[in-house]
Design an enzyme around this catalytic site. Structure first.
Site, PDB file in Angstrom:
ATOM      1  N   GLY A  34       0.794  -1.225   0.000  1.00 44.20           N
ATOM      2  CA  GLY A  34       0.000   0.000   0.000  1.00 44.20           C
ATOM      3  C   GLY A  34       0.822   1.269   0.000  1.00 44.20           C
ATOM      4  O   GLY A  34       0.605   2.165   0.820  1.00 44.20           O
ATOM      5  N   GLY A  39      -0.088   8.348   1.060  1.00 41.90           N
ATOM      6  CA  GLY A  39      -0.239   8.363   2.503  1.00 41.90           C
ATOM      7  C   GLY A  39       0.886   7.738   3.292  1.00 41.90           C
ATOM      8  O   GLY A  39       2.073   7.931   2.994  1.00 41.90           O
ATOM      9  N   GLY A  63       1.944   4.647   3.596  1.00 44.70           N
ATOM     10  CA  GLY A  63       2.796   3.700   2.884  1.00 44.70           C
ATOM     11  C   GLY A  63       3.872   4.379   2.073  1.00 44.70           C
ATOM     12  O   GLY A  63       5.038   3.970   2.098  1.00 44.70           O
ATOM     13  N   SER A  86      -4.537   0.594  13.626  1.00 39.90           N
ATOM     14  CA  SER A  86      -5.214   1.870  13.868  1.00 39.90           C
ATOM     15  C   SER A  86      -5.619   1.903  15.329  1.00 39.90           C
ATOM     16  O   SER A  86      -5.767   0.842  15.956  1.00 39.90           O
ATOM     17  CB  SER A  86      -6.468   1.972  12.983  1.00 39.90           C
ATOM     18  OG  SER A  86      -7.314   3.034  13.391  1.00 39.90           O
ATOM     19  N   TYR A 108     -14.900  -1.689   9.674  1.00 36.86           N
ATOM     20  CA  TYR A 108     -13.493  -1.288   9.677  1.00 36.86           C
ATOM     21  C   TYR A 108     -12.828  -1.647  11.007  1.00 36.86           C
ATOM     22  O   TYR A 108     -11.740  -2.242  11.031  1.00 36.86           O
ATOM     23  CB  TYR A 108     -13.392   0.215   9.404  1.00 36.86           C
ATOM     24  CG  TYR A 108     -11.984   0.746   9.430  1.00 36.86           C
ATOM     25  CD1 TYR A 108     -11.129   0.525   8.349  1.00 36.86           C
ATOM     26  CD2 TYR A 108     -11.498   1.454  10.520  1.00 36.86           C
ATOM     27  CE1 TYR A 108      -9.817   1.008   8.361  1.00 36.86           C
ATOM     28  CE2 TYR A 108     -10.200   1.936  10.537  1.00 36.86           C
ATOM     29  CZ  TYR A 108      -9.361   1.713   9.469  1.00 36.86           C
ATOM     30  OH  TYR A 108      -8.074   2.182   9.486  1.00 36.86           O
TER      31      TYR A 108
END
Length: 270
Positions: free
Chosen positions: A8, A12, A14, A130, A143
């Protein structure tokens, strides 16, 4: 020079991690689903490869080609993910399964493909989860479920992997100023209208989220935490990426009856 594969990296966190590690001497294998976004990374001398974390074939091909090209694999950073807003009363099980495929099963599949190589190198496995993998948040059911699952998977794997020389850590950012939220594709007014009886609660949540992201940390700040974890002699299992994230996660980790979290999150939707 260690060989580090990152998922990824098209934007952002990554991308920021890829640049940070490349600048500090790592051989970065930057992966993404859409190679049209590869130019900045290739221009910086990185090995950029296509990887779709929802495809077992894509994962096997990418990991195999990486080891064939570089002779080893010293670290994997599971970063690829996708945001999602919704509540189960108004969405389909297919919606939830798609979120789990990217944010949980993608992590599991990449980890499975990488572990034999990390075992041989005595390597590192880092997963960007997260604070949503610590505290369940309104309208983030799918999520947060995926991030909770990823954290549970890694927490259970860590001692087993450690027994064969692989260090496992999770990275828990809070709000980050990146394309991640924009990529959710939220049309605020349409979303509130479609929410029906949940509209007022959703409107309150979205207002609260806008305030949080107005004070978000940068991807580069998260990347610095990832870089330090990768280079630590004795890495911890869990890292938050900001003082705010540490305070927030700390609420849950000290909340034995679960009511401190419930009081906090109810305020977000009233």
């Amino acid at each position: 020079m260690s060989v580090v594969l990152i998922t990824g990296t098209s934007s952002g966190i990554g991308m920021a991690v890829a640049f940070s590690l490349a600048k500090t001497g790592h051989q970065v294998v930057a992966t993404m689903r859409d190679l049209e976004k590869a130019a900045p990374l290739r221009d910086a001398g990185m090995d950029v490869r296509r990887l779709d974390v929802t495809s077992d074939t894509s994962i096997a091909d990418c990991v195999g080609a990486t080891v064939a090209a570089h002779g080893r694999l010293d670290a994997v950073i599971n970063n690829a993910g996708a945001g999602h807003l919704g509540t189960i009363d108004l969405e389909t099980l297919a919606d939830v399964r798609r979120v789990m495929e990217v944010n949980f099963f993608g992590v599991v599949a990449v980890t499975k493909a990488a572990m034999p190589h990390l075992r041989r190198s005595g390597g590192r496995l880092l997963t960007v989860t997260s604070v949503g993998g610590v505290i369940g948040q309104p309208f983030n059911e799918a999520y947060c479920a995926a991030k909770f699952a990823a954290e549970g998977f890694m927490e259970a794997l860590a001692p087993v992997a450690g027994a064969v020389g692989v260090r496992v850590s999770v990275i828990e950012p809070g709000a980050v100023a990146s394309e991640f939220v924009a990529n959710i594709g939220v049309d605020r007014s349409a979303l509130i209208t479609a929410a029906g009886p949940y509209g007022p609660a959703l409107e309150s949540y979205l207002s609260r989220s806008a305030d949080a992201f107005a004070n978000a940390q940068t991807p580069d700040e998260v990347a610095e935490v990832v870089r330090s974890v990768l280079s630590a002699d004795e890495p911890h299992f869990r890292y938050q990426t900001s003082d705010w994230a540490r305070r927030f996660a700390g609420i849950k980790l000290a909340d034995l009856d679960g009511m401190a979290v419930q009081r906090l999150t109810r305020e977000w939707i009233t």
